[in-house]
Design a protein around this motif. Structure first.
Motif, PDB file in Angstrom:
ATOM      1  N   ARG A 109       0.827  -1.203   0.000  1.00 33.32           N
ATOM      2  CA  ARG A 109       0.000   0.000   0.000  1.00 33.32           C
ATOM      3  C   ARG A 109       0.866   1.259   0.000  1.00 33.32           C
ATOM      4  NH1 ARG A 109      -4.799  -1.425   4.411  1.00 33.32           N
ATOM      5  NH2 ARG A 109      -5.662  -3.222   3.291  1.00 33.32           N
ATOM      6  N   ARG A 110       1.980   1.212   0.688  1.00 31.97           N
ATOM      7  CA  ARG A 110       2.843   2.379   0.784  1.00 31.97           C
ATOM      8  C   ARG A 110       3.991   2.226  -0.198  1.00 31.97           C
ATOM      9  NH1 ARG A 110       3.737   3.629   7.143  1.00 31.97           N
ATOM     10  NH2 ARG A 110       3.984   5.741   6.335  1.00 31.97           N
ATOM     11  N   GLN A 111       4.406   3.327  -0.768  1.00 34.13           N
ATOM     12  CA  GLN A 111       5.491   3.289  -1.738  1.00 34.13           C
ATOM     13  C   GLN A 111       6.808   2.921  -1.050  1.00 34.13           C
ATOM     14  OE1 GLN A 111       5.741   6.690  -4.377  1.00 34.13           O
ATOM     15  NE2 GLN A 111       3.578   7.140  -4.059  1.00 34.13           N
ATOM     16  N   SER A 112       7.507   1.968  -1.634  1.00 29.16           N
ATOM     17  CA  SER A 112       8.784   1.559  -1.069  1.00 29.16           C
ATOM     18  C   SER A 112       9.860   2.602  -1.365  1.00 29.16           C
ATOM     19  CB  SER A 112       9.209   0.210  -1.648  1.00 29.16           C
ATOM     20  OG  SER A 112       9.529   0.337  -3.031  1.00 29.16           O
ATOM     21  N   ARG A 155      10.708   4.892  -4.939  1.00 26.63           N
ATOM     22  CA  ARG A 155      10.901   6.336  -4.970  1.00 26.63           C
ATOM     23  C   ARG A 155      12.271   6.694  -5.551  1.00 26.63           C
ATOM     24  NH1 ARG A 155       8.566   5.859   0.284  1.00 26.63           N
ATOM     25  NH2 ARG A 155      10.558   6.341   1.287  1.00 26.63           N
ATOM     26  N   ASN A 199       0.277   2.230  -6.703  1.00 27.39           N
ATOM     27  CA  ASN A 199       0.585   3.558  -6.198  1.00 27.39           C
ATOM     28  C   ASN A 199       2.060   3.904  -6.403  1.00 27.39           C
ATOM     29  OD1 ASN A 199       0.228   6.034  -4.854  1.00 27.39           O
ATOM     30  ND2 ASN A 199       0.774   5.124  -2.876  1.00 27.39           N
TER      31      ASN A 199
END
Length: 305
Positions: free
Chosen positions: A6-9, A13, A277
């Motif tokens: 769910r969260r960008q690694s 990035r 995402n």
């Protein structure tokens, strides 16, 4: 099935930052620069697999009636699955090393034997010449492989657009059924007319509209760029085989992919849309990124389940 992060690694990035330094976006910032880049890349030719990939898999080049095709298979543990993979490159550039990394990741996860046709690039090749050629190759391959019911077609970017058009054309001419179509960041409308693209053009670290439109016109040849054969977003989407479309939220093609998926569902097609995402254009070509690994695991489970 594997759950997507769910969260960008951090790796995702960092990869987006690195992409902005590689000059691809600048090369697509104008038709003139895109043409200079095309000539340089065509002169260099398609990338060879990295040494570690060449060691890990059986890779050979074959000729199929004048169509050069790379065949890649596991050295052990091969299954009856067969995948035809169409690499992207804006229809004007040959495959790059990252394509081999992505194909290797798919082979590892599915045990499939993969065929990678080297379709003619624009302007020498156009939708009129290459889509029937790929359809013929698929039809012939279906008669040669161990299990025609386990035949998949996949492609990324321009290769995803070509795969979509070829799959629909194959159905129109009464060709063999494909078990599944997998699209990574597909280029579905070479006109890039969707007004929502403007916001994503700023967000995308590697693609730009002017050079893409130039390449799309070369691929269209004598056809209108709105032709379903050139821009399959305009095709009869009820003819799609079962399809999985993967794209990230930092990809210029996201608005058209969303539109395509919605239209395909309305047409009654079986399509799964996976939006990741922070994913950049063809982020699965970097299989070391957690989001890419998870996405590839999910697709492999779909294909082999």
């Amino acid at each position: 099935m594997t759950s997507l992060p769910r969260r960008q690694s951090l790796l995702l990035r960092i990869a987006r930052i690195v992409l902005r330094t590689r000059g691809v976006k600048r090369a697509l910032s104008s038709p003139g620069l895109a043409e200079i880049d095309r000539l340089r890349n065509v002169a260099a030719g398609p990338a060879q697999p990295r040494a570690r990939v060449a060691r890990a898999f059986e890779i050979e080049r074959i000729d199929d009636g004048g169509l050069a095709v790379f065949r890649m298979a596991p050295r052990s543990g091969a299954t009856r699955n067969t995948l035809v993979y169409l690499p992207g490159g804006g229809y004007i550039n040959p495959m790059v090393a990252e394509h081999w990394d992505l194909i290797a990741a798919l082979v590892t996860r599915t045990g499939a034997t993969v065929y990678v046709p080297q379709y003619a690039l624009a302007p020498a090749g156009t939708a009129d010449t290459e889509i029937p050629r790929i359809a013929r190759f698929l039809a012939k391959l279906a008669t040669d492989i161990p299990d025609p019911a386990r035949l998949w077609l996949a492609g990324d970017s321009a290769g995803g657009g070509l795969a979509t058009a070829a799959a629909i054309h194959l159905r129109q001419i009464g060709g063999p059924a494909l078990q599944h179509l997998v699209l990574f960041s597909p280029w579905l409308d070479v006109e890039l007319a969707n007004p929502a693209i403007r916001a994503f053009a700023r967000r995308d670290p590697s693609l730009a509209v002017p050079g893409l439109r130039y390449a799309g016109k070369l691929w269209a040849g004598d056809r209108a760029t709105s032709s379903p054969l050139v821009s399959p977003v305009h095709a009869d989407l009820s003819l799609l085989p079962p399809t999985t479309l993967v794209i990230g939220t930092s990809d210029i093609f996201l608005p058209d992919s969303r539109k395509f998926a919605a239209m395909a569902r309305e047409a009654g097609a079986d399509i799964e849309f996976i939006e990741v995402n922070g994913g950049f254009h063809v982020f699965v070509g970097a299989p070391f990124i957690p989001e890419s690994r998870a996405t590839l695991d999910l697709i492999a489970a779909q294909l082999t389940g």
